[in-house]
Design an enzyme around this catalytic site. Structure first.
Site, PDB file in Angstrom:
ATOM      1  N   GLY A  24       0.808  -1.098  -0.249  1.00 15.39           N
ATOM      2  CA  GLY A  24      -0.021   0.044   0.049  1.00 15.39           C
ATOM      3  C   GLY A  24       0.858   1.237  -0.008  1.00 15.39           C
ATOM      4  O   GLY A  24       2.099   1.022  -0.097  1.00 15.39           O
ATOM      5  N   GLY A  25       0.030   2.341   0.184  1.00 16.98           N
ATOM      6  CA  GLY A  25       0.992   3.577  -0.049  1.00 16.98           C
ATOM      7  C   GLY A  25       1.898   3.783   1.373  1.00 16.98           C
ATOM      8  O   GLY A  25       2.957   4.518   1.242  1.00 16.98           O
ATOM      9  N   MET A  26       1.630   3.091   2.416  1.00 21.69           N
ATOM     10  CA  MET A  26       2.539   3.440   3.689  1.00 21.69           C
ATOM     11  C   MET A  26       3.335   2.171   3.793  1.00 21.69           C
ATOM     12  O   MET A  26       4.121   2.220   4.711  1.00 21.69           O
ATOM     13  CB  MET A  26       1.479   3.744   4.599  1.00 21.69           C
ATOM     14  N   GLY A  27       3.169   1.048   3.076  1.00 17.85           N
ATOM     15  CA  GLY A  27       4.202   0.053   3.496  1.00 17.85           C
ATOM     16  C   GLY A  27       3.894  -1.364   2.814  1.00 17.85           C
ATOM     17  O   GLY A  27       2.980  -1.300   2.012  1.00 17.85           O
ATOM     18  N   VAL A  29       3.472  -5.519   3.408  1.00 18.02           N
ATOM     19  CA  VAL A  29       3.397  -6.331   4.520  1.00 18.02           C
ATOM     20  C   VAL A  29       3.946  -7.786   3.982  1.00 18.02           C
ATOM     21  O   VAL A  29       3.511  -8.102   2.918  1.00 18.02           O
ATOM     22  CB  VAL A  29       1.756  -6.604   4.863  1.00 18.02           C
ATOM     23  N   LYS A  44       5.507  -5.879   8.739  1.00 19.53           N
ATOM     24  CA  LYS A  44       4.998  -4.599   7.966  1.00 19.53           C
ATOM     25  C   LYS A  44       6.380  -3.734   7.953  1.00 19.53           C
ATOM     26  O   LYS A  44       7.018  -3.501   8.970  1.00 19.53           O
ATOM     27  CB  LYS A  44       4.013  -3.869   8.657  1.00 19.53           C
ATOM     28  N   ASP A 142      -8.839   5.512  10.223  1.00 20.21           N
ATOM     29  CA  ASP A 142      -8.839   4.928   8.750  1.00 20.21           C
ATOM     30  C   ASP A 142      -9.467   3.852   8.515  1.00 20.21           C
ATOM     31  O   ASP A 142      -9.027   2.880   8.152  1.00 20.21           O
ATOM     32  CB  ASP A 142      -7.231   4.835   8.304  1.00 20.21           C
TER      33      ASP A 142
END
Length: 618
Positions: A24-27, A29, A44, A142
């Site tokens: 995803g945009g943040m990391g 997994v 993550k 979120d």
């Protein structure tokens, strides 16, 4: 330590990355293997290394650290569990329990939308996790289908706390930064950046996001859309909720959550009541709500909430605990007539023999639980899945179980005439709910008999007496009993008798609750907590898994009597279960099962246990 993630990278000399589960945009997994404890985990990796200036990267590292802190402090069955957090060379890795990477968003892409009943059950589990999040002083910020995953047994899990905030956490979000996903963002958080007073998140903002998620789940589309993020935010702030065509009984709930004004929004308590009402509607073919025999309540005209053109319809009356009733003539039963006729032919002789055996005793044909189970064709027994010796799965991914509790459960099912038994995993806090709502027929799950629990369920037994004790690391010799743990962190399970007793009798002990004892033991092994407290027989099972790393104090400070949990007001069923327990003891099968599963775990600490007196069986 290598700072870049790729297959076979070893993190902290312990976690071997195997394959990507999602990005995803943040990391990213990863699926990984914990070489120290021999288990699969999820790791993550945050995507910020080398792509930002030092100040911004430091902010992301702080945010990642905060994500781990936010999740670790919660400990709930519907919130992903954090096992470890590793920080080195400007990189943070968060080690979590491994769950199915197939999210609710993936299900919606595949199926388009879900039926209201299925959506209600998922929503109820997510809401319970969210309430635990809020109780810990954390805001998720979120909530959306992408962040709702599922365990192997199907339970929903709330995850991805990358932008979570809680009291005392360092603030890393810039003043004019939009936090969250526009489609799911609450209207009070979409105001222009100049209006700072309306941009503080509250638990009500997470409830709005849950409402949007449920709308999308049943309708197959998000309620607020637009070609650009700005237009999406404008729609959230100014437009009414589009009409729903598939929400059915969930409509009042969703409308109540999607009220523009936070103060007028549905509370989490009322939302849980409404979700229970929908999720419990048809747990078994013969289940009935008390309302089914009265006039159905209809929502009153919706009030106008300040600052909103969409306010909640008055919800139905709070759902009362579901009770089974004896079958009666109704249009619903006519639909089941064919199946019922077959069931009657199969069971008539069994019920007849039951009456002939002792004409003076109540008949099992009077038991609403058994009538319902016979209609379905199998018995549903609530058990635990993570208690070695008492109740555990026979292998990963299987739905077969073994243990002392399981032997008793099978004996009860056999006596009741069921060849097929379905085991349903129940957690400690939800056992009364799972039983009273009709999701299980009875519970055999190290279920301690207490006066509080007897208000909502009945018990047969007891069939075992345990002593509450402590599990500590073998190297920690300073712990010798309950008093030596004053001022130290002890892990228990939410809603357990251990948690209550430590709070009431030993307030000097620092309690740290989790959703399961398995999570407690993992945190004990990694040094997050100093001890785990629960019944000695449960602790003995975990000690047997790690005999060199853990030790049982062997200093029990209370007694717990295990009973078979039953529906209230069914004396005929309770009488039969009591008879089974007595027969298991008198025949020697109780002793054989005890020696096979429990005594070997800790011969010294558990000793030569004797069957308890059947105080609940008259």
């Amino acid at each position: 330590m290598t700072t870049g993630g790729m297959p076979h990278t070893l993190i902290d000399g312990r976690y071997e990355l195997q394959r990507q589960l999602g990005r995803g945009g943040m990391g990213v997994v990863w699926e990984a293997y914990d070489n120290r404890l021999g288990r699969q985990v999820a790791v993550k990796e945050l995507l910020f290394r080398g792509a930002m200036d030092p100040e911004t990267q430091a902010q992301w590292v702080s945010r990642a650290r905060r994500e781990a802190q936010a999740i670790a402090r919660i400990g709930h069955e519907h919130v992903v569990a954090v096992h470890d957090v590793i920080e080195a060379e400007g990189q943070v890795w968060i080690v979590m329990e491994q769950v199915d990477p197939h999210s609710l968003a993936d299900r919606l892409r595949e199926q388009g939308r879900l039926p209201a009943l299925q959506a209600a059950r998922i929503g109820l589990e997510v809401l319970r996790g969210l309430r635990a999040v809020h109780a810990a002083g954390v805001l998720h910020r979120d909530v959306k289908p992408h962040n709702i995953l599922f365990r192997r047994d199907g339970r929903a899990v709330l995850m991805d706390f990358g932008i979570a905030t809680f009291e005392g956490a360092a603030q890393v979000t810039r003043l004019h930064e939009t936090v969250g996903t526009p489609q799911y963002l609450a209207p009070e958080l979409t105001a222009p950046s100049s209006d700072r007073t309306t941009r503080d998140a509250t638990p009500a903002a997470d409830l709005w996001s849950l409402g949007v998620t449920l709308y999308e789940t049943v309708e197959g589309r998000a309620p607020f859309r637009g070609p650009t993020p700005y237009e999406v935010l404008e729609a959230v702030r100014t437009l009414e909720v589009p009409p729903m065509g598939h929400a059915g009984p969930l409509r009042p709930l969703i409308e109540g959550l999607l009220v523009k004004e936070p103060a007028a929004r549905l509370t989490s308590e009322r939302a849980e009541q409404l979700l229970q009402h929908v999720a419990q509607e048809t747990p078994h073919p013969l289940a009935r709500y008390p309302e089914d025999e009265e006039t159905q309540s209809t929502p009153s005209p919706p009030p106008t909430g300040p600052g909103s053109r969409t306010s909640p319809a008055a919800p139905p009356r709070p759902a009362r605990p579901l009770r089974f009733r004896r079958p009666r003539r109704s249009r619903r039963l006519i639909v089941l007539a064919g199946a019922a006729a077959v069931a009657v032919l199969l069971t008539a002789g069994w019920f007849g023999l039951d009456r002939l055996r002792d004409p003076g005793r109540p008949s099992l044909s009077d038991s609403a639980t058994i009538v319902s189970a016979r209609q379905r064709g199998f018995l549903i027994v609530g058990v635990k899945s993570d208690q070695p010796g008492l109740s555990e799965r026979t292998g990963p991914g299987t739905n077969d179980f073994k243990g002392f509790d399981i032997d008793l459960a099978r004996a009860i099912a056999k006596r009741l005439g069921f060849k097929e038994v379905h085991f349903e995993v129940v957690d400690t806090p939800s056992r009364e709910y799972r039983l009273s709502s009709g999701q299980v027929d009875l519970i055999v799950a190290s279920y301690s008999i207490t006066a509080q629990r007897e208000k909502s369920v009945d018990f047969a037994g007891p069939y075992y007496t345990a002593g509450q004790d402590f599990l500590v690391r073998a190297a920690d010799k300073k712990y010798t009993g309950v008093q030596s743990l004053t001022g130290h962190k002890v892990c228990t399970v939410q809603g357990s008798t251990s948690e209550t007793r430590l709070r009431d009798v030993y307030p000097g002990i620092l309690r740290d609750s989790r959703a399961s004892y398995g999570l407690c033991v993992s945190d004990l092994l990694t040094g997050v907590v100093d001890a785990v407290s629960t019944d000695d027989v449960i602790l003995a099972g975990y000690r047997a898994q790690y005999p060199k790393a853990l030790r049982l104090l062997g200093a029990p400070f209370s007694e717990e009597e295990y009973g078979v949990g039953l529906h209230k007001d069914e004396p005929e069923l309770k009488q039969v279960v009591c008879e089974v327990i007595k027969e298991e003891i008198s025949s020697g099968r109780w002793r054989k099962s005890y020696d096979r599963y429990l005594k070997r775990l800790a011969p010294k600490e558990l000793g030569d246990q004797r069957p308890p007196e059947q105080t609940q069986c008259g």
